[in-house]
Design a protein around this motif. Structure first.
Motif, PDB file in Angstrom:
ATOM      1  N   GLU A 273       0.850  -1.202   0.000  1.00  0.00           N
ATOM      2  CA  GLU A 273       0.000   0.000   0.000  1.00  0.00           C
ATOM      3  C   GLU A 273       0.886   1.252   0.000  1.00  0.00           C
ATOM      4  O   GLU A 273       0.677   2.192  -0.781  1.00  0.00           O
ATOM      5  N   GLY A 274       1.910   1.223   0.867  1.00  0.00           N
ATOM      6  CA  GLY A 274       2.853   2.351   0.934  1.00  0.00           C
ATOM      7  C   GLY A 274       3.613   2.519  -0.374  1.00  0.00           C
ATOM      8  O   GLY A 274       3.872   3.642  -0.825  1.00  0.00           O
ATOM      9  N   PHE A 275       3.960   1.427  -1.010  1.00  0.00           N
ATOM     10  CA  PHE A 275       4.680   1.472  -2.286  1.00  0.00           C
ATOM     11  C   PHE A 275       3.795   2.113  -3.358  1.00  0.00           C
ATOM     12  O   PHE A 275       4.240   2.971  -4.120  1.00  0.00           O
ATOM     13  N   ASN A 276       2.520   1.736  -3.367  1.00  0.00           N
ATOM     14  CA  ASN A 276       1.580   2.318  -4.336  1.00  0.00           C
ATOM     15  C   ASN A 276       1.345   3.808  -4.079  1.00  0.00           C
ATOM     16  O   ASN A 276       1.044   4.562  -4.996  1.00  0.00           O
ATOM     17  N   GLN A 277       1.481   4.184  -2.814  1.00  0.00           N
ATOM     18  CA  GLN A 277       1.319   5.609  -2.475  1.00  0.00           C
ATOM     19  C   GLN A 277       2.577   6.413  -2.810  1.00  0.00           C
ATOM     20  O   GLN A 277       2.585   7.634  -2.690  1.00  0.00           O
ATOM     21  N   GLY A 278       3.648   5.714  -3.152  1.00  0.00           N
ATOM     22  CA  GLY A 278       4.901   6.392  -3.495  1.00  0.00           C
ATOM     23  C   GLY A 278       5.775   6.654  -2.282  1.00  0.00           C
ATOM     24  O   GLY A 278       6.703   7.462  -2.334  1.00  0.00           O
ATOM     25  N   ALA A 279       5.485   5.963  -1.167  1.00  0.00           N
ATOM     26  CA  ALA A 279       6.222   6.241   0.073  1.00  0.00           C
ATOM     27  C   ALA A 279       7.297   5.210   0.387  1.00  0.00           C
ATOM     28  O   ALA A 279       8.064   5.397   1.317  1.00  0.00           O
ATOM     29  N   ASP A 294       2.317  -1.970 -12.242  1.00  0.00           N
ATOM     30  CA  ASP A 294       2.330  -1.223 -13.494  1.00  0.00           C
ATOM     31  C   ASP A 294       0.994  -0.484 -13.705  1.00  0.00           C
ATOM     32  O   ASP A 294       0.971   0.643 -14.203  1.00  0.00           O
ATOM     33  N   ALA A 295      -0.089  -1.130 -13.266  1.00  0.00           N
ATOM     34  CA  ALA A 295      -1.414  -0.489 -13.370  1.00  0.00           C
ATOM     35  C   ALA A 295      -1.482   0.744 -12.473  1.00  0.00           C
ATOM     36  O   ALA A 295      -2.139   1.737 -12.800  1.00  0.00           O
ATOM     37  N   GLN A 296      -0.789   0.700 -11.349  1.00  0.00           N
ATOM     38  CA  GLN A 296      -0.755   1.864 -10.454  1.00  0.00           C
ATOM     39  C   GLN A 296      -0.051   3.041 -11.136  1.00  0.00           C
ATOM     40  O   GLN A 296      -0.508   4.176 -11.062  1.00  0.00           O
ATOM     41  N   VAL A 297       1.053   2.721 -11.802  1.00  0.00           N
ATOM     42  CA  VAL A 297       1.810   3.780 -12.482  1.00  0.00           C
ATOM     43  C   VAL A 297       0.927   4.471 -13.521  1.00  0.00           C
ATOM     44  O   VAL A 297       0.994   5.691 -13.708  1.00  0.00           O
ATOM     45  N   LYS A 298       0.079   3.680 -14.166  1.00  0.00           N
ATOM     46  CA  LYS A 298      -0.781   4.241 -15.215  1.00  0.00           C
ATOM     47  C   LYS A 298      -1.960   5.019 -14.632  1.00  0.00           C
ATOM     48  O   LYS A 298      -2.650   5.738 -15.358  1.00  0.00           O
ATOM     49  N   ASP A 299      -2.218   4.872 -13.339  1.00  0.00           N
ATOM     50  CA  ASP A 299      -3.333   5.569 -12.696  1.00  0.00           C
ATOM     51  C   ASP A 299      -2.811   6.918 -12.171  1.00  0.00           C
ATOM     52  O   ASP A 299      -1.901   6.954 -11.341  1.00  0.00           O
ATOM     53  N   GLU A 300      -3.399   7.993 -12.657  1.00  0.00           N
ATOM     54  CA  GLU A 300      -2.851   9.317 -12.292  1.00  0.00           C
ATOM     55  C   GLU A 300      -2.986   9.652 -10.808  1.00  0.00           C
ATOM     56  O   GLU A 300      -2.262  10.508 -10.290  1.00  0.00           O
ATOM     57  N   ASP A 301      -3.878   8.942 -10.095  1.00  0.00           N
ATOM     58  CA  ASP A 301      -4.031   9.207  -8.664  1.00  0.00           C
ATOM     59  C   ASP A 301      -2.977   8.518  -7.807  1.00  0.00           C
ATOM     60  O   ASP A 301      -2.895   8.752  -6.603  1.00  0.00           O
ATOM     61  N   ALA A 302      -2.201   7.627  -8.433  1.00  0.00           N
ATOM     62  CA  ALA A 302      -1.226   6.852  -7.655  1.00  0.00           C
ATOM     63  C   ALA A 302       0.003   7.690  -7.334  1.00  0.00           C
ATOM     64  O   ALA A 302       0.407   8.556  -8.107  1.00  0.00           O
ATOM     65  N   GLY A 303       0.618   7.403  -6.183  1.00  0.00           N
ATOM     66  CA  GLY A 303       1.856   8.095  -5.805  1.00  0.00           C
ATOM     67  C   GLY A 303       3.054   7.471  -6.495  1.00  0.00           C
ATOM     68  O   GLY A 303       4.094   8.097  -6.643  1.00  0.00           O
ATOM     69  N   LEU A 304       2.905   6.219  -6.922  1.00  0.00           N
ATOM     70  CA  LEU A 304       3.984   5.528  -7.629  1.00  0.00           C
ATOM     71  C   LEU A 304       3.966   5.985  -9.088  1.00  0.00           C
ATOM     72  O   LEU A 304       3.031   5.674  -9.825  1.00  0.00           O
ATOM     73  N   LYS A 305       4.992   6.724  -9.479  1.00  0.00           N
ATOM     74  CA  LYS A 305       4.982   7.313 -10.831  1.00  0.00           C
ATOM     75  C   LYS A 305       5.937   6.630 -11.791  1.00  0.00           C
ATOM     76  O   LYS A 305       5.740   6.664 -12.993  1.00  0.00           O
ATOM     77  N   ASP A 306       7.010   6.086 -11.258  1.00  0.00           N
ATOM     78  CA  ASP A 306       8.036   5.532 -12.139  1.00  0.00           C
ATOM     79  C   ASP A 306       8.565   4.232 -11.537  1.00  0.00           C
ATOM     80  O   ASP A 306       9.169   4.249 -10.465  1.00  0.00           O
ATOM     81  N   LEU A 307       8.304   3.134 -12.226  1.00  0.00           N
ATOM     82  CA  LEU A 307       8.608   1.805 -11.679  1.00  0.00           C
ATOM     83  C   LEU A 307       9.730   1.128 -12.456  1.00  0.00           C
ATOM     84  O   LEU A 307       9.787   1.221 -13.680  1.00  0.00           O
ATOM     85  N   TYR A 308      10.582   0.468 -11.732  1.00  0.00           N
ATOM     86  CA  TYR A 308      11.622  -0.363 -12.346  1.00  0.00           C
ATOM     87  C   TYR A 308      11.570  -1.715 -11.641  1.00  0.00           C
ATOM     88  O   TYR A 308      11.374  -1.772 -10.419  1.00  0.00           O
ATOM     89  N   VAL A 309      11.702  -2.789 -12.404  1.00  0.00           N
ATOM     90  CA  VAL A 309      11.639  -4.124 -11.793  1.00  0.00           C
ATOM     91  C   VAL A 309      12.963  -4.848 -12.022  1.00  0.00           C
ATOM     92  O   VAL A 309      13.291  -5.203 -13.153  1.00  0.00           O
TER      93      VAL A 309
END
Lengths: 440, 297
Positions: A273-279, A294-309
């Protein structure tokens, strides 16, 4: 008299109801229909008649649509799918006991020795060769995982395991991005500790978030570090070896890194949850979470903006990570009707040939040719964790490993939470596993 | 009843206090507030699950614990109710639960009548043997029963789902205990009037046993509706699933526990609503049934 008559009629009605209800709820199978039992949800009704995958990456949809495709193209050999409650073992065991196993079944690779050693699986090597299944294209570690006593017992359709999901914004804040904007992945304990401290100092977040309520945050970390140090959970005789000095050292290191704040504690779901919030700067999460983050990154309300795996962090001397494979087995035993097995292998080959479809789900491919294909590389983040599949360490090929996830989760959790010393916890785990092994 | 009276008084207190100038009864107000508070706390998980079932999954995964359902979506319910087989699974559950209830009550009440009213040799031994069945968990006899139905090629049929637990030792025990309490003078009076045993059973015993029969019917129905292990292995064909297993398969997720929460919660509500309706209809009977079976008065 009247009452007796009506009571007799009532009993006759009950008998009639029993006779009527004894007929199958579903229609009887045609003789040319293969029974395929699989886990990963029920969705057949939603995808009835659908033969094109479209842009779906859903685990159930991919399996069902591929089965529909096969059925549309092969009217002479139909595949009837039955969904099981994950991992489907209760249903399989009952069916084997009743003498009514399916023709094809999805099974985790680590369970193969337990079933093959009891003569419930059909050895497939000759059938695969006859059908032209290119087993040489399998990744070497994967091929080895489905081979038991020199025979191939399954065709795997993925490599799944744990990855390092990284929030690039927070890594950037910590100064851990290179000029191209890629994360500078630390290699080795010293580098990992330094990067962890840098992330902690600048963001206050763990570099590798997790939680002790799930095997991902307990056993998986211990197993991966132990493997990276060169340890193995079984000795050369196949006897459990989870309380060796190296195993204890791995658990002590895991606890120390947790106390430092490199691995976060608590509930895994809250960490995500914290990761999705960008924290949270990075999390310890499976291949099955790639599409979700990846779906979170595509959602503009998410705090997670840039993901690397990235592949699993290398803390020990060599890269290694807990993982496994979902496979297709033929649970008809070694003396199965060859025609039936040939038919089952035809469908397994079809699924193997369509490997790319299943890899949409986030799991890595088992095929070298697919691993290098542009189509696979184009899937989200696959190029970033391309090395993962080759680093997966499968469980040793013994029957007792079917119990290891649960036992090691409980014991490593007890050590992490301070209920036992690492040595006590691993001694208890060893003793429990020896008990299980003695029944194999 | 006292609780309800207190609540009504407390709610109407401000108006009546103004009219009659009675002093405000703070004790009662606090009591009512406490009742509301505890009810809210008790209901909180249910409220959370209902709200979660109407939230977008990406939204849920960013904020797991929220009682605000906005932005709202019905996508999870659409996925569950949109599956063409859900109605079939409800029907299967209804047929299985109703039929088992009827057969179990018929068999067990007949057996209880025999044990309490008909003298025969070895009655005590047979009764004890039957009661030993209470101590044998279903899981212990699961595989023999599975093999029995496999040999008969009857898996994926209603009979296989209904039959295994129709002869319930516990139901027989409860009915026997209840029938023993019914004075035998009533039977004798009926026999004097020319009634047969069957007439006594149907016209004397069963009407007097309505409370225990209703209680057993409710608990058997609910128990069968919620049954998991046996339908899981016996009914594998998707047409033959009961609603408990079908929804579990439909809303199952992998990885970690908090994944796909919206779908899971929607599944729980879809599966639970018939049971809730059943509970509201038979609320009084269920409560009196708990008293009856626990000996609590």
């Amino acid at each position: 008299m009247k009452i007796r008559k009506s009571f007799t009629s009532f009993l006759a009605l009950v008998a009639l109801a029993i006779m009527l209800t004894a007929s199958p709820i579903a229609a009887q199978d045609e003789p040319t229909t293969l029974q395929l039992w699989r886990f990963f949800n029920e969705c057949a009704s939603n995808f009835e008649g659908v033969t094109q995958l479209g842009d779906t990456n859903d685990v159930c949809a991919v399996q069902q649509v591929l089965a529909n495709q096969w059925n549309a193209e092969h009217p002479e050999l139909q595949v009837e799918t039955t969904s099981l409650v994950w991992p489907g073992i209760v249903e399989l065991n009952a069916a084997l006991a009743g003498g009514t196993p399916p023709d094809i079944m999805s099974m985790h690779a680590f369970r193969i020795p337990a079933y093959a050693s009891r003569g419930t699986l059909t050895p497939l090597t000759s059938y695969l060769e006859e059908a032209g299944v290119d087993v040489d294209d399998l990744l070497p570690n994967v091929r080895d995982a489905v081979t038991w006593n020199g025979e191939i017992y399954a065709i795997p359709f993925d490599v799944h395991g744990i990855l390092w999901h990284i929030n690039l914004d927070l890594w950037g804040q910590a100064g851990l991005l290179d000029d191209a904007g890629n994360p500078m992945i630390p290699v080795g304990l010293e580098a990992f500790e330094a990067a962890c401290q840098q992330v902690l100092d600048t963001t206050g977040s763990a570099i590798f978030g997790g939680g002790e309520d799930d095997i991902v945050g307990t056993e998986v970390i211990w197993f991966s570090i132990y493997s990276q140090m060169g340890g193995s959970i079984a000795d050369e005789n196949g006897v459990p070896s989870v309380n060796t000095p190296l195993a204890i050292e791995a658990l002590e290191l895991q606890i120390r890194l947790r106390e430092m704040g490199c691995f976060s504690s608590g509930e895994l779901g809250k960490t995500y949850e914290g990761f999705n919030q960008g924290a949270v700067a990075g999390v310890n999460a499976g291949t099955w979470m790639v599409n979700e983050f990846d779906a979170q990154v595509k959602d503009e309300d998410a705090g997670l903006k840039d993901l690397y795996v990235a592949p699993y962090p290398q803390i020990g001397n060599t890269p290694a990570v807990w993982g496994g494979s979902h496979t297709w087995v033929v649970p008809l035993g070694p003396n199965a009707d060859p025609e039936r097995v040939r038919a089952a292998v035809q469908y397994i080959k079809f699924f193997y040939d369509n490997q790319i479809a299943w890899t949409r789900t986030g799991h890595a491919t088992v095929r070298q040719s697919v691993q290098n294909s542009p189509e696979y590389q184009a899937l989200p983040h696959r190029d970033e964790y391309a090395a993962f599949a080759n680093q997966v360490v499968y469980f040793p090929k013994t029957g007792w490993v079917t119990a290891i996830d649960q036992i090691m989760h409980e014991e490593t959790q007890a050590a992490i939470l301070g209920e036992k010393t690492p040595e006590q916890a691993l001694n208890d785990a060893q003793s429990r596993l020896i008990d299980i092994a003695s029944f194999q | 009843m006292r609780t309800i009276r207190l609540s009504i008084q407390a709610i109407s207190l401000p108006t009546t206090a103004w009219l009659t100038k009675k002093p405000v009864n703070w004790r009662q107000i606090i009591l009512v507030l406490l009742f509301w508070g505890f009810t809210f706390l008790w209901m909180l998980p249910a409220i959370w699950s209902l709200v979660t079932s109407f939230r977008y999954e990406t939204d849920i995964q960013r904020n797991l614990i929220s009682l605000v359902p906005f932005p709202i979506t019905t996508e999870h319910y659409q996925r569950i109710l949109g599956d063409g087989l859900v109605a079939r699974w409800f029907l299967n559950s209804l047929v299985v639960a109703s039929t088992r209830t009827i057969i179990q009550l018929t068999l067990c009440s007949l057996a209880a009548f025999a044990f309490t009213r008909i003298p025969f040799k070895g009655k005590r031994v047979v009764y004890v043997l039957v009661l030993i069945g209470i101590m044998v968990p279903f899981e212990a006899i699961l595989i023999p029963i599975y093999l029995f139905f496999a040999d008969l090629r009857m898996h994926n049929t209603y009979t296989a789902l209904i039959a295994p637990e129709v002869a319930s030792p516990l139901a027989l025990f409860l009915l026997t205990q209840f029938f023993q309490e019914i004075p035998t003078e009533l039977d004798e009076a009926a026999y004097l009037d020319g009634a047969s045993r069957l007439t006594v059973y149907l016209r004397v015993i069963l009407p007097l046993a309505t409370p225990v029969l209703t209680t057993l019917a409710i608990f058997t129905f609910l128990g069968t509706w919620n049954e998991y292990l046996w339908p899981l292995i016996s009914a594998t064909d998707r047409q033959a699933l009961t609603v408990t297993i079908g929804l579990r398969k439909l809303a199952e997720t992998f990885g970690h526990q908090t994944r796909d929460l919206g779908l899971k919660m929607a599944g729980a509500w879809v599966g639970g609503i018939p049971v809730l309706i059943f509970y509201f209809i038979f609320q009084r009977r269920i409560v009196s049934g708990i008293k009856l079976t626990s000996g609590f008065r």
